[in-house]
Design a protein around this motif. Structure first.
Motif, short mmCIF file in Angstrom:
data_model
loop_
_atom_site.label_atom_id
_atom_site.label_comp_id
_atom_site.label_asym_id
_atom_site.label_seq_id
_atom_site.Cartn_x
_atom_site.Cartn_y
_atom_site.Cartn_z
N THR A 10 -1.19 46.33 36.78
CA THR A 10 -0.75 44.96 36.52
C THR A 10 -0.36 44.31 37.84
OG1 THR A 10 0.05 45.59 34.33
CG2 THR A 10 0.89 43.53 35.24
N ARG A 11 -1.04 43.23 38.17
CA ARG A 11 -0.81 42.59 39.47
C ARG A 11 0.63 42.06 39.59
NH1 ARG A 11 -4.00 40.73 43.84
NH2 ARG A 11 -2.49 40.00 45.36
N ARG A 12 1.22 41.63 38.48
CA ARG A 12 2.59 41.11 38.53
C ARG A 12 3.57 42.18 39.01
NH1 ARG A 12 7.19 40.16 35.60
NH2 ARG A 12 6.62 41.58 33.91
N HIS A 13 3.31 43.44 38.69
CA HIS A 13 4.17 44.52 39.17
C HIS A 13 4.12 44.62 40.69
CE1 HIS A 13 3.45 46.63 35.02
NE2 HIS A 13 4.28 45.60 34.93
N LEU A 14 2.93 44.50 41.24
CA LEU A 14 2.79 44.53 42.70
C LEU A 14 3.49 43.33 43.33
CD1 LEU A 14 1.66 45.61 45.35
CD2 LEU A 14 -0.51 44.46 44.81
N ASP A 15 3.33 42.16 42.72
CA ASP A 15 4.00 40.96 43.26
C ASP A 15 5.52 41.15 43.28
OD1 ASP A 15 1.53 39.80 43.54
OD2 ASP A 15 1.63 38.69 41.65
N ALA A 16 6.06 41.82 42.24
CA ALA A 16 7.51 42.07 42.20
C ALA A 16 7.93 42.97 43.36
CB ALA A 16 7.89 42.69 40.87
N ALA A 17 7.11 43.96 43.67
CA ALA A 17 7.45 44.87 44.78
C ALA A 17 7.37 44.16 46.13
CB ALA A 17 6.51 46.07 44.76
N LEU A 18 6.41 43.26 46.27
CA LEU A 18 6.21 42.60 47.56
C LEU A 18 7.25 41.51 47.84
CD1 LEU A 18 2.30 42.35 47.64
CD2 LEU A 18 3.78 43.92 48.92
N LYS A 19 8.15 41.26 46.89
CA LYS A 19 9.26 40.36 47.16
C LYS A 19 10.26 40.99 48.13
CE LYS A 19 9.30 38.14 42.57
NZ LYS A 19 10.12 37.96 41.34
N HIS A 20 10.18 42.30 48.30
CA HIS A 20 11.18 43.04 49.07
C HIS A 20 10.57 43.58 50.37
CE1 HIS A 20 13.98 42.88 45.68
NE2 HIS A 20 12.90 42.97 44.94
N PRO A 21 11.39 43.87 51.34
CA PRO A 21 10.89 44.33 52.65
C PRO A 21 10.53 45.81 52.62
CG PRO A 21 13.27 44.17 52.72
CD PRO A 21 12.86 43.65 51.38
N TYR A 22 9.55 46.16 51.79
CA TYR A 22 9.09 47.54 51.70
C TYR A 22 7.66 47.63 52.23
CZ TYR A 22 12.72 47.54 48.02
OH TYR A 22 13.88 47.38 47.31
N GLN A 23 7.29 48.80 52.70
CA GLN A 23 5.90 49.11 52.99
C GLN A 23 5.31 49.68 51.70
OE1 GLN A 23 4.30 48.52 56.03
NE2 GLN A 23 2.47 48.86 54.78
N VAL A 24 4.44 48.92 51.05
CA VAL A 24 3.97 49.26 49.71
C VAL A 24 2.55 49.80 49.77
CG1 VAL A 24 3.50 48.40 47.38
CG2 VAL A 24 5.42 47.46 48.70
#
Length: 384
Positions: A10-24
């Protein structure tokens, strides 16, 4: 920068993770193009065919946190988390939840008050005796998803046909007592074994046990709410679930609260959208934040009205014209929708969740009856 390994479709899950300063690093079955400096996207053909060593060969290196938000990836993610030592717990709990037959055996030993009588891969003679005792039973695969091959039977001939259909699909049958009562799903979040109940959802099913609608919050008395919460916490503990989201389905009746199934993931069918509309909580983002930073959310939020997902029944799906987009977009309570792609098939009731053709997400900020409001609107709306 902390390193997050995310398994999702689910792309929305990835978008939620990319809100934060993480290396995803994201593993997904979809060939997404992600133009983000902190994201590496790795396409896999199918999570269910991907073993631990295969996944490790694809990954660029270790991770500080591993999160699975797709049902097919929960066991693999648990194995990866143990491999990278991002958790002190092995993956057995995820396996118990993934396979309903294993879940039943575990609950029989550790939470029998919330289990149901059952048989795993039984002989014809065992099923005959079981049906004689309980009169109505459910026969389903021990590991399939999507409301597939679920049979409600009351005769020996029906039972034999159900067993043959499941074994013909190379699946192991699970036979359970048919439990009468109202079914609910429960969204929870576990913080190092502390299970917080976030939302309880009303479920609406057709005669083939396909879910045709959900409403948050469920219409329950305080006593019913407490009974369900206590049962879900006991079941999650019994199934060795320690961290992250949980999606548990239960039946409530005069004899207690009984588990249908449990999963270490978010609920599907837009339930997370309903939770966000009503409670303002993004469970996908919370899953990421807890895994990486151990950030918790406020519990027992106050509901803002109610929200519902309504899947179009075959007759409605067949009658929706392309002009319906404008009507859906204009309605103030419609939060999301999906119309059937191409010609709909209105013949028989859906027999699997994969048969469903479109939905509407409806939020009423002042009424506890969003599901009924949505159904009424679908019957009355004009597509001019």
């Amino acid at each position: 920068m902390k390193r997050l390994l995310l398994l999702t479709n689910t792309r929305r899950h990835l978008d939620a993770a990319l809100k934060h300063p993480y290396q995803v690093t994201v593993l997904t079955e979809h060939p997404w193009h992600v133009d983000h400096p902190n994201c590496t996207c790795i396409h896999v053909p199918a999570f269910q065919d991907l073993h631990l060593q295969d996944a490790l060969a694809l990954l660029p290196g270790a991770a500080d946190a591993v999160v699975a938000l797709t049902d097919e990836a929960t066991v693999l993610a648990a194995d990866l988390a143990w491999h990278y030592r991002t958790t002190p717990h092995r993956a057995q709990g995820a396996r118990w939840m993934k396979h309903k037959d294993q879940m039943r055996r575990r609950l029989a030993a550790h939470a029998p008050q919330h289990n149901v009588p059952h048989l795993v891969d039984p002989s014809a003679q065992d099923v005959e005796a079981f049906l004689t005792r309980y009169r109505e039973v459910i026969i389903k695969p021990g590991s399939a998803t999507g409301s597939q091959l679920i049979h409600h039977v009351s005769t020996q001939d029906q039972a034999s046909a159900a067993l043959d259909a499941i074994r013909a699909a190379h699946l192991q049958p699970l036979v359970e007592q048919f439990m009468r009562g109202q079914e609910y799903s429960v969204e929870s979040f576990s913080y190092a074994g502390d299970h917080q109940i976030i939302a309880i959802t009303d479920k609406y099913k057709n005669q083939h046990f396909v879910e045709m609608g959900h409403q948050v919050p469920a219409r329950l008395t305080p006593a019913q709410t407490a009974t369900i919460q206590e049962a879900v916490r006991a079941v999650l503990t019994a199934l060795d679930h320690h961290d992250g989201p949980g999606h548990t389905e239960v039946i409530l009746n005069d004899h207690g609260c009984f588990v249908v199934e449990a999963h270490p993931r978010l609920g599907g069918d837009k339930i997370t959208t309903l939770v966000e509309l009503v409670y303002g909580i993004d469970l996908a983002e919370q899953a990421v934040m807890w895994a990486v930073d151990r950030t918790t959310l406020a519990v027992n939020p106050s509901a803002r009205g109610s929200a519902a997902t309504v899947f179009f029944d075959p007759s409605v799906a067949a009658s929706l014209p392309q002009a319906a987009h404008a009507a859906f977009e204009a309605h103030p309570h419609v939060a999301a929708w999906k119309l059937p792609a191409g010609a709909a098939h209105p013949a028989a009731p859906y027999r699997s969740s994969r048969d469903r053709q479109g939905y509407v997400v409806y939020h009423h900020p002042e009424s506890p009856h969003a599901h009924q409001h949505a159904q009424d609107w679908l019957t009355e709306v004009h597509y001019d």
